[in-house]
Design an enzyme around this catalytic site. Structure first.
Site, short mmCIF file in Angstrom:
data_model
loop_
_atom_site.label_atom_id
_atom_site.label_comp_id
_atom_site.label_asym_id
_atom_site.label_seq_id
_atom_site.Cartn_x
_atom_site.Cartn_y
_atom_site.Cartn_z
N ASP A 167 34.64 49.52 36.77
CA ASP A 167 34.61 49.60 35.31
C ASP A 167 35.82 50.40 34.82
O ASP A 167 36.31 51.29 35.53
CB ASP A 167 33.31 50.28 34.86
CG ASP A 167 33.13 50.29 33.35
OD1 ASP A 167 32.44 49.37 32.84
OD2 ASP A 167 33.66 51.20 32.67
N HIS A 191 35.93 52.71 32.68
CA HIS A 191 35.60 54.13 32.49
C HIS A 191 35.12 54.76 33.80
O HIS A 191 34.45 54.11 34.60
CB HIS A 191 34.49 54.26 31.43
CG HIS A 191 34.85 53.66 30.10
ND1 HIS A 191 34.48 52.36 29.76
CD2 HIS A 191 35.55 54.15 29.06
CE1 HIS A 191 34.94 52.10 28.54
NE2 HIS A 191 35.58 53.16 28.10
N HIS A 212 27.34 56.01 33.69
CA HIS A 212 27.57 57.35 33.09
C HIS A 212 26.34 58.25 33.20
O HIS A 212 26.42 59.44 32.92
CB HIS A 212 27.98 57.23 31.62
CG HIS A 212 29.28 56.53 31.40
ND1 HIS A 212 30.45 56.95 31.99
CD2 HIS A 212 29.59 55.41 30.68
CE1 HIS A 212 31.44 56.13 31.63
NE2 HIS A 212 30.94 55.19 30.85
N ASP A 264 35.75 45.78 31.32
CA ASP A 264 36.45 46.36 30.18
C ASP A 264 37.89 46.77 30.54
O ASP A 264 38.60 47.35 29.71
CB ASP A 264 35.68 47.54 29.55
CG ASP A 264 35.00 48.43 30.57
OD1 ASP A 264 35.23 48.26 31.78
OD2 ASP A 264 34.21 49.31 30.15
#
Ligand code: FKS
Ligand code: ZN
Length: 343
Positions: free
Chosen positions: A196, A198, A160, A285
């Site tokens: 991932d 996200h 991120h 995740d």
């Protein structure tokens, strides 16, 4: 395959996070890395090596220099300002405000260099960030030296973090730094494949206008999932980078069949690009029991991810990102790696 790991990650501990109106202990906690390391050992994945120290000048190849210089100063400035608890940003220069003037106080600078309150500092945070950066680069050296693959057991994660901002538990974008390092070492083309849950908004931002680094992301649809403001399918790159960014947003409830169809499509685009090396932003995740995510992958699916990536037959650096179902995080993350090795 060799794993690179540093115990210094553990200094980033006890940091708090704002979730649904409450300040709670961060989901991104030290046991995550420790449990993955333990699984590397019990599965006999290979030797676990400490990182070598690498100059943050390498991080400044993808991050803005003033941002990287700011990170080691946060905790001492926070303390000098008489503040206690975690250093958490809370005011941001969004639309209508000035994002071009760096203010002077620590609380203002935390907002200036972030996009949310998810990257917070405690005393040991900078040493952990630096160790994670070193872990990524040390593992990249192993791949450059001829290993077919290596595992950078990074913590804190990185995807991120953009050129000049932290957020979402991320400070230095370890995968982006490694990808740039491969380019600087003579790789003509590099792909970052981000699995991932996200969207890796930082990685996308960093390479968005470049054709020499292809960025592919599989993730929860930003219409309903963090980080919300990037990761749509129509983001295909800009200028010379047009056509080199690929997003696969998927709805809540996505399970192996649909997820792996996206992975297959992503791998076809990756193979067509024909990079010299692949950097995998490895988050687990996507797991059905993840406490903050909404995909439905099962533990048995993770080795299949590794097998699919291995079929690309390219030198591969795995960089650890997210995953919060701590009890299964080792089984799932190392499952990808043993799957890659064909077992
Ligand atoms: C919980 C809200 C949590 C932040 C989510 C951050 C995800 C971080 C990650 C990384 F790989 F970077 F660690 N919001 N209700 O998993 O993408
Ligand atoms: Zn994630």
């Amino acid at each position: 395959m060799k794993t690179v790991f540093s115990p210094l990650h553990a200094g980033h501990s006890g940091q708090m996070e704002l979730v649904a109106g409450e300040i709670v202990p961060g989901f991104e906690k030290p046991s995550r890395a420790e449990i993955i390391k333990a699984r590397v050992e019990t599965e006999k994945l290979g030797p676990i090596l400490p990182p070598e120290s690498h100059d943050v000048a390498l991080a400044k190849r993808v991050h803005r220099a003033d941002y990287i210089d700011f990170l080691p100063t946060v905790w001492e400035r926070w303390e000098a300002a008489g503040k206690t608890g975690s250093a958490i940003p809370f005011t941001w220069p969004t639309r209508g405000l000035r994002g071009d003037v760096a203010p002077r106080t620590i609380e203002a600078l935390l907002g200036f260099y972030s996009f949310d309150g998810g990257a917070s500092f405690v005393k040991g945070t900078w040493d952990a960030i630096k160790s994670s950066h070193d872990v990524g680069l040390t593992a990249a050296h192993l791949v450059k030296a001829g290993e077919r693959a290596a595992f950078a057991l990074c913590r804190p994660p990185g995807h991120h973090a953009g050129a000049a901002f932290m957020g979402g538990y991320c400070f230095i974008n370890n995968a982006a730094v490694a990808a740039q390092w491969f380019r600087d070492q003579g790789a003509a083309r590099v792909t970052v494949l981000d699995v991932d849950y996200h969207h890796g908004n930082g990685t996308q931002e960093i390479f968005y206008d470049r054709a020499d680094v292809q960025v592919i992301n599989l993730h929860g649809d930003p219409m309903t999932e963090y980080p919300f403001f990037l990761g749509h399918a129509d983001e295909r790159g800009a200028g010379p980078g047009e056509g080199f960014n690929h997003n696969y947003p998927m709805p809540f409830g996505t399970a192996w069949d649909a997820w792996s169809a996206s992975l297959d499509d992503a791998c076809e685009k990756l193979a067509a690009y024909s990079p010299d090396v692949v950097v995998v932003s490895l988050g687990v995740d996507t797991f059905e029991k993840d406490p903050i995510s909404h995909f439905k992958l099962k533990s048995a699916d993770y080795p299949k991810i590794g097998r699919r990536i291995a079929k690309l037959n390219l030198p591969t650096l795995f960089v650890m990102e997210g995953g919060y179902a701590v009890d299964e995080i080792g089984v799932n993350a190392v499952g990808v790696l043993t799957g890659f090795e064909g077992r």
